[in-house]
Design a protein around this motif. Sequence first.
Motif, PDB file in Angstrom:
ATOM      1  N   MET A   1       0.905  -1.059   0.092  1.00 52.51           N
ATOM      2  CA  MET A   1       0.009   0.016   0.057  1.00 52.51           C
ATOM      3  C   MET A   1       0.590   1.327   0.073  1.00 52.51           C
ATOM      4  O   MET A   1       0.631   2.226  -0.519  1.00 52.51           O
ATOM      5  N   ALA A   2       1.987   1.231   0.795  1.00 49.91           N
ATOM      6  CA  ALA A   2       2.778   2.389   0.794  1.00 49.91           C
ATOM      7  C   ALA A   2       3.533   2.669  -0.467  1.00 49.91           C
ATOM      8  O   ALA A   2       3.576   3.831  -1.084  1.00 49.91           O
ATOM      9  N   ALA A   3       3.910   1.569  -1.286  1.00 55.71           N
ATOM     10  CA  ALA A   3       4.415   1.671  -2.761  1.00 55.71           C
ATOM     11  C   ALA A   3       3.378   2.395  -3.590  1.00 55.71           C
ATOM     12  O   ALA A   3       3.790   3.113  -4.437  1.00 55.71           O
ATOM     13  N   GLN A   4       2.073   1.594  -3.366  1.00 53.11           N
ATOM     14  CA  GLN A   4       1.175   2.383  -4.233  1.00 53.11           C
ATOM     15  C   GLN A   4       0.789   3.926  -4.158  1.00 53.11           C
ATOM     16  O   GLN A   4       0.741   4.496  -5.082  1.00 53.11           O
ATOM     17  N   ALA A   5       0.943   4.134  -2.944  1.00 52.90           N
ATOM     18  CA  ALA A   5       0.726   5.584  -2.384  1.00 52.90           C
ATOM     19  C   ALA A   5       1.821   6.403  -2.879  1.00 52.90           C
ATOM     20  O   ALA A   5       1.556   7.482  -3.354  1.00 52.90           O
ATOM     21  N   ARG A   6       2.943   6.060  -2.846  1.00 52.22           N
ATOM     22  CA  ARG A   6       4.080   6.901  -3.373  1.00 52.22           C
ATOM     23  C   ARG A   6       3.962   7.183  -4.833  1.00 52.22           C
ATOM     24  O   ARG A   6       4.215   8.013  -5.380  1.00 52.22           O
ATOM     25  N   HIS A   7       3.503   5.854  -5.532  1.00 51.17           N
ATOM     26  CA  HIS A   7       3.540   5.927  -6.968  1.00 51.17           C
ATOM     27  C   HIS A   7       2.035   6.947  -7.357  1.00 51.17           C
ATOM     28  O   HIS A   7       2.338   7.861  -8.274  1.00 51.17           O
ATOM     29  N   LEU A   8       1.349   6.826  -6.693  1.00 50.50           N
ATOM     30  CA  LEU A   8       0.258   7.635  -6.916  1.00 50.50           C
ATOM     31  C   LEU A   8       0.297   9.131  -6.704  1.00 50.50           C
ATOM     32  O   LEU A   8      -0.184   9.956  -7.544  1.00 50.50           O
ATOM     33  N   SER A   9       1.181   9.443  -5.598  1.00 47.21           N
ATOM     34  CA  SER A   9       1.490  10.960  -5.351  1.00 47.21           C
ATOM     35  C   SER A   9       2.399  11.401  -6.560  1.00 47.21           C
ATOM     36  O   SER A   9       2.213  12.663  -6.662  1.00 47.21           O
ATOM     37  N   ARG A  10       2.822  10.804  -7.552  1.00 47.39           N
ATOM     38  CA  ARG A  10       3.709  11.046  -8.541  1.00 47.39           C
ATOM     39  C   ARG A  10       2.667  11.342  -9.985  1.00 47.39           C
ATOM     40  O   ARG A  10       2.859  12.272 -10.659  1.00 47.39           O
ATOM     41  N   VAL A  11       1.809  10.368  -9.876  1.00 52.18           N
ATOM     42  CA  VAL A  11       0.823  10.219 -11.142  1.00 52.18           C
ATOM     43  C   VAL A  11      -0.573  10.363 -11.302  1.00 52.18           C
ATOM     44  O   VAL A  11      -1.211  10.326 -11.988  1.00 52.18           O
ATOM     45  N   ALA A  12      -0.974  11.198 -10.055  1.00 46.50           N
ATOM     46  CA  ALA A  12      -2.360  11.398  -9.794  1.00 46.50           C
ATOM     47  C   ALA A  12      -2.874  12.343 -10.700  1.00 46.50           C
ATOM     48  O   ALA A  12      -4.154  12.045 -11.327  1.00 46.50           O
ATOM     49  N   ARG A  13      -1.956  13.147 -11.202  1.00 49.94           N
ATOM     50  CA  ARG A  13      -2.472  14.201 -12.069  1.00 49.94           C
ATOM     51  C   ARG A  13      -2.612  13.884 -13.531  1.00 49.94           C
ATOM     52  O   ARG A  13      -3.038  14.401 -14.523  1.00 49.94           O
ATOM     53  N   LEU A  14      -2.120  12.457 -13.580  1.00 51.30           N
ATOM     54  CA  LEU A  14      -2.045  12.083 -15.117  1.00 51.30           C
ATOM     55  C   LEU A  14      -3.207  11.237 -15.422  1.00 51.30           C
ATOM     56  O   LEU A  14      -3.289  10.625 -16.620  1.00 51.30           O
ATOM     57  N   ALA A  15      -4.157  11.175 -14.311  1.00 54.88           N
ATOM     58  CA  ALA A  15      -5.556  10.050 -14.482  1.00 54.88           C
ATOM     59  C   ALA A  15      -6.345  10.933 -15.644  1.00 54.88           C
ATOM     60  O   ALA A  15      -6.234  12.225 -15.935  1.00 54.88           O
ATOM     61  N   PRO A  16      -7.233  10.104 -16.244  1.00 54.22           N
ATOM     62  CA  PRO A  16      -8.099  10.714 -17.253  1.00 54.22           C
ATOM     63  C   PRO A  16      -9.001  11.814 -16.660  1.00 54.22           C
ATOM     64  O   PRO A  16      -9.167  11.842 -15.245  1.00 54.22           O
ATOM     65  N   PRO A  17      -9.290  12.769 -17.308  1.00 56.69           N
ATOM     66  CA  PRO A  17      -9.952  14.145 -16.837  1.00 56.69           C
ATOM     67  C   PRO A  17     -11.416  13.729 -16.341  1.00 56.69           C
ATOM     68  O   PRO A  17     -11.978  12.616 -16.944  1.00 56.69           O
ATOM     69  N   GLY A  18     -11.881  14.254 -15.310  1.00 57.95           N
ATOM     70  CA  GLY A  18     -13.060  13.762 -14.597  1.00 57.95           C
ATOM     71  C   GLY A  18     -13.067  13.212 -13.673  1.00 57.95           C
ATOM     72  O   GLY A  18     -12.332  13.149 -12.727  1.00 57.95           O
ATOM     73  N   GLU A  19     -13.939  12.213 -13.243  1.00 54.83           N
ATOM     74  CA  GLU A  19     -14.364  11.401 -12.146  1.00 54.83           C
ATOM     75  C   GLU A  19     -13.182  10.428 -11.880  1.00 54.83           C
ATOM     76  O   GLU A  19     -12.889  10.415 -10.831  1.00 54.83           O
ATOM     77  N   ALA A  20     -12.354  10.149 -12.965  1.00 53.46           N
ATOM     78  CA  ALA A  20     -11.256   9.266 -12.550  1.00 53.46           C
ATOM     79  C   ALA A  20     -10.171   9.977 -11.930  1.00 53.46           C
ATOM     80  O   ALA A  20      -9.407   9.418 -11.102  1.00 53.46           O
TER      81      ALA A  20
END
Length: 609
Positions: free
Chosen positions: A170-189
Amino acid sequence: MPAGNRLRDLIWAALAGAFDHSLAWIFSTKAYRLTLRGPMPDHMVHYPKDLRPGRADKAAAMMNGRFDLPGGQVKVSEISPFLAEAPSETWAEELHGFSWARHLSARGDKESRQFARLLVENWVSAAGRWHPVGWRPHVIGRRLISWVANGRLLMEDSELVYRSTMLRNMAAQARHLSRVARLAPPGEARLTAALGLAFSGLCLSDGPKRLAKGLKLVCEELERQILPDGGHVSRSPAAQLSILLDLVSLREALIARRVEVPLEIRNAIDRMMPMLRFFRHGDGKLALFNGSNEGPDGAIDAVLAYDDTKGKPFGFAPHSGYQRLAAGPSNIIVDTGPPPPGRYSHDSHAGCLSFELSAGRSRIVVNCGDTRLFGPDWRAASRATAAHSTLVVEDTSSARFTQGAMAHILLGPRLMEGPARVESRRNETPEGILLEASHNGYETRFGLIHRRRLFLSASGEDLRGEDQLLRIEEGDPPPWAPAYWKKKTENEAFAIRFHLHPEARASLAHDGSNVLVLLGNGDGWQFRARVAGGDGQLGLEDSVYLGGGETTRRAEQIVVSGRVFKDEAKVQWAWRRLSTRGAAPRAAEEADLPAFPDFGPEFEEDGAD
């Protein structure tokens, strides 16, 4: 190039796709995985409440190897579902998102806990280092939300090795997500990715910095996606409900952890709650517009329980593009808005000026709804104008979606072109509510404007309608228009469809003059229509209802058909509640269609281009 596709959109999508593939290759390397190492949280500090209700019967189905998720159905026996062939990307995202874990929590016995933990172990083994679907930003966000919300199911009294492995991952996922969250598709995603980052920071013991970053991103996306009237930019009631479920859960978790709730989150919730009530029919479930179904049982009640105002729905939503007419037992919701911007339109339907009618807890006129369970062909059919209670010209939708294999690959099932000018105005008097609306979705192809008028009497027992097609002066077609758009058309066939709820039973009079509709509660409603010039037909046809989201139900639809004559067509119709339940109409009720009241030429404008 197929009609409707835009070269600029395709070029940008191709560049973005190449960039995403390059990043995916980098993220899959061992060198990148080393950058995800860091301090490991030793426990979850909070289990937020999952407001999405769980169902024990769905848990039993999964434990028997049947995974019925949006996007398809898969039956597994001896292999992990994460190794099974996915019927669609939607199904794969739902599987890797673990939103279904709430069903196992609802069952709550020893067997369900063991099964849930086995699936977590299977996921860590199959996709814990990298997976092209499972590590998409919004999928990570949904999975982190699901894991912390179902923490008691997954963590309490678990073995040390399992617990340490899960927390480290979970910690690894969260670290990765903190880097790429803005790259998610626009909108609800993208909002889901931001929420997942905030929840991971709030609920894991090593997450204060991630919490601040996640809350900042959540606030930015709320500012971008939530309209001033409280609707979501996608114009989808389902997105409205889904986002509210997560936002309210986050707000309550912040309060429980004694963390200040950002003003942007509080304001967004306060605006969105009345809009959710706006989309609610008398049976307590959602209206079926733009990719929505009725919603999970109990979900709307669960989120509205946190609404302190508990106010009545307002009459119109000018920014979201909807009107609501309410009087007596009747509620009518009308789509009077243009399509959302293309990047937010992957769930949009071609249902401009469609409406739904309910009386008390009984639905009468509906749209067909939307389902992701039965594959792309069903979804495509449910998005067409013919699947909505509105007027259709030559079996052609008023909006057009991506066409061609390359466009689908690059852009997805987004809406490419639709009504650019949608206008509406209403007037309320002691007599009732009068709504006038129009759209130009058929202008380019046929040179026609669709106008619709609705009048709901103050008693709520009399609904009168008028649909009109008007030919506009021809201009030069766009240079990119295909040849068949440049050909002059005339005498077009049209059909006005009134899809009925499955529990509404319809019978056509022997002379074809009216339709009697009996509701599940015993009430009777009569429908009549008149086509100007007399060259029209009233009939009953088969329909299908997808509002349940997981099943198809046979239904019927009333169809008024005719042809454009001398560049114009006009149809007047009326719904009237019968005086006694199930009684035959009186002679007075069989007279000519009632006229619209004269409200004068001036109306207060509440809709715009």
